[in-house]
Design an enzyme around this catalytic site. Sequence first.
Site, PDB file in Angstrom:
ATOM      1  N   ASN B 391       0.820  -1.201   0.000  1.00 33.76           N
ATOM      2  CA  ASN B 391       0.000   0.000   0.000  1.00 33.76           C
ATOM      3  C   ASN B 391       0.859   1.258   0.000  1.00 33.76           C
ATOM      4  OD1 ASN B 391      -1.953   1.912   0.259  1.00 33.76           O
ATOM      5  ND2 ASN B 391      -2.980   0.982   1.999  1.00 33.76           N
ATOM      6  N   ASP B 392       1.451   1.566   1.147  1.00 30.57           N
ATOM      7  CA  ASP B 392       2.196   2.825   1.238  1.00 30.57           C
ATOM      8  C   ASP B 392       3.382   2.878   0.286  1.00 30.57           C
ATOM      9  OD1 ASP B 392       0.419   3.644   3.177  1.00 30.57           O
ATOM     10  OD2 ASP B 392       1.595   2.775   4.799  1.00 30.57           O
TER      11      ASP B 392
END
Lengths: 131, 468
Positions: B391-392
């Site tokens: 995600n990040d």
Amino acid sequence: MSRALEGMDPAAVLQEAAHAATGAATHGAPALDYWSMLFVFVLSTFIGIGVIRRVSRLLHTPLMSLTNAISAIAVVGAILVAGGEFPLAIRVLGAIALFASVTNIVSGFLITDRMLKMFKDPNAAKGAAKK
Amino acid sequence: MIAALVQLAYVVGTVLFVLSLAWMNDPKTARKGVAAGVAGMVLAILATWVQPSVVHHLWIIIPIALGVAVGVPLSRVPITAVPQRTALSHAFGGLAAGLVGTAKYYLWVSEGPENLTKFRVGAIVLEVILGFLTFTGSLMAAGKLQGLRWIPQRPVTYPLQNATNLLLLTTAAVLGVALVLHPTAPWAAYAFPAILALALSFGVLLIIPIGGADMPTVISILNSYAGLSAVAMGFVLDNKLLITAGALDGASGLILSIIMCRAMNRSFTNVLFGAFGQVQAAAAAGEQKAYKEETIEGAAQALEQASLVVIVPGYGMAVAQAQHKIRELADQLKKRGVVVKYAIHPVAGRMPGHMNVLLAEADVPYTDLVEMDDINSDMPQCDVCLVVGANDVVNPAARHDKSTPIYGMPIIDADKARMVFAIKRGKAPGFAGIDNELYFQDKTFMLFGDAKSVIGEVVKQFSGGGMH
């Protein structure tokens, strides 16, 4: 220095002074070669940095378990404390430390090897996939 | 005579340890490195054991036997549990150093004050502080990684947290300095246990505010501390092998921490005192954007027609145990002439190199694993980028949005691919607690569900005849 020695008996003060002046071993506390230890520490840190920087990024997880096993070299200190002619309580501490270190040595080396075995040589892998 | 042989063995041990690490530079020679490490360790143990001062042999044999009995099962944990095993072994390393330091202190106290030289007391104080804070800190980290119920996963913060931590450490340091200066003072009997207690609590409090995404850095820092505590033990015992081996470990932890911090564009202090992911979660909850979903069939079709597919794995892959299905998918695609690469972000997962090991376990050849810096130049040519539980590390906001906590963090340029599929368990934001811009791009399509079953479904499209 004088403040630090306050309250000690004069013989010990003299002994300490002689120790400091000559660097010779006195009974009980042998003169340690602090400086050479510091040298060893600094130089091995540099060697460590030089060597570790070249470690493949692929292998950072096994690297960590390997250095873990290696730093369980604390086992040396643990053996000396657990096996020496010391009071029981001291030896118990040493024995626990020995147990912890050996656990790290055994599990660290074994799991490193287990992980490294999984990193397949690309050519061998291609052969296996019958490309 | 024995003393000389012991020293010689220690020198050879040092050489073997350095070689062991040097051979880790290539997967081809790495296993030789393990053999060298084992040889060095066996030599060190034997050389220590034969010393005349060691007389209680049963006291050595029994702990060794117990250590083997616990160590062997610990080495057989599933590969997904490697981060917590690593944290646990840092804890054991710290414990060993702390206990030996404590034992030596009380031994020298009992043998007479002339033993308590400033140098020795200083080294012992350093050893026990580092050892015991590593012990409890690593136990906490291991508990968080294992997902123990009574250890909070999310960062725990409270007012004046950093001030409290700093106060604890400063008190321990001040007591330590006082003890060095006045080793025989009447209060020394209380100061030493106080230092132990402070170090033990500092370890716990240091890790409590740290979230899962920061674990790679924290594990590396604890690794470094474990090594340094062994160095301090070397100073206490006047043993150079301890110093060299500990320094190698300390250097390794240091370099890994630096790599991890750089990969997140954060400093050590920020990781340790920043309580990542806490403050921002509230701010992000406000807006709701729409995701575009794609069907399994559609995804399979797009993948089949691609010529370059880049898979970006993250912690979600580890949680879902999806690595084997991913490899099956890659095999199917390769059979159809598609080039498949894996883009590995340095902080993907919960420890350095976590993704590489998981994928290697699933028989992915290591030449397919490409580092972030090397894959990014290929991303514009990538037809389909498949984001699995990451995600990040693929959030383009890191490049331009100064308000996000991940601003400045180097990312994998998934947004530059021609098409992006992102597999995600739910619609919740990632660990940094922020929405991912990548998911709302025109060319991004979401596949919601458990990564393993989603990819399994895609593979079925290829193998089960569902595909034309």
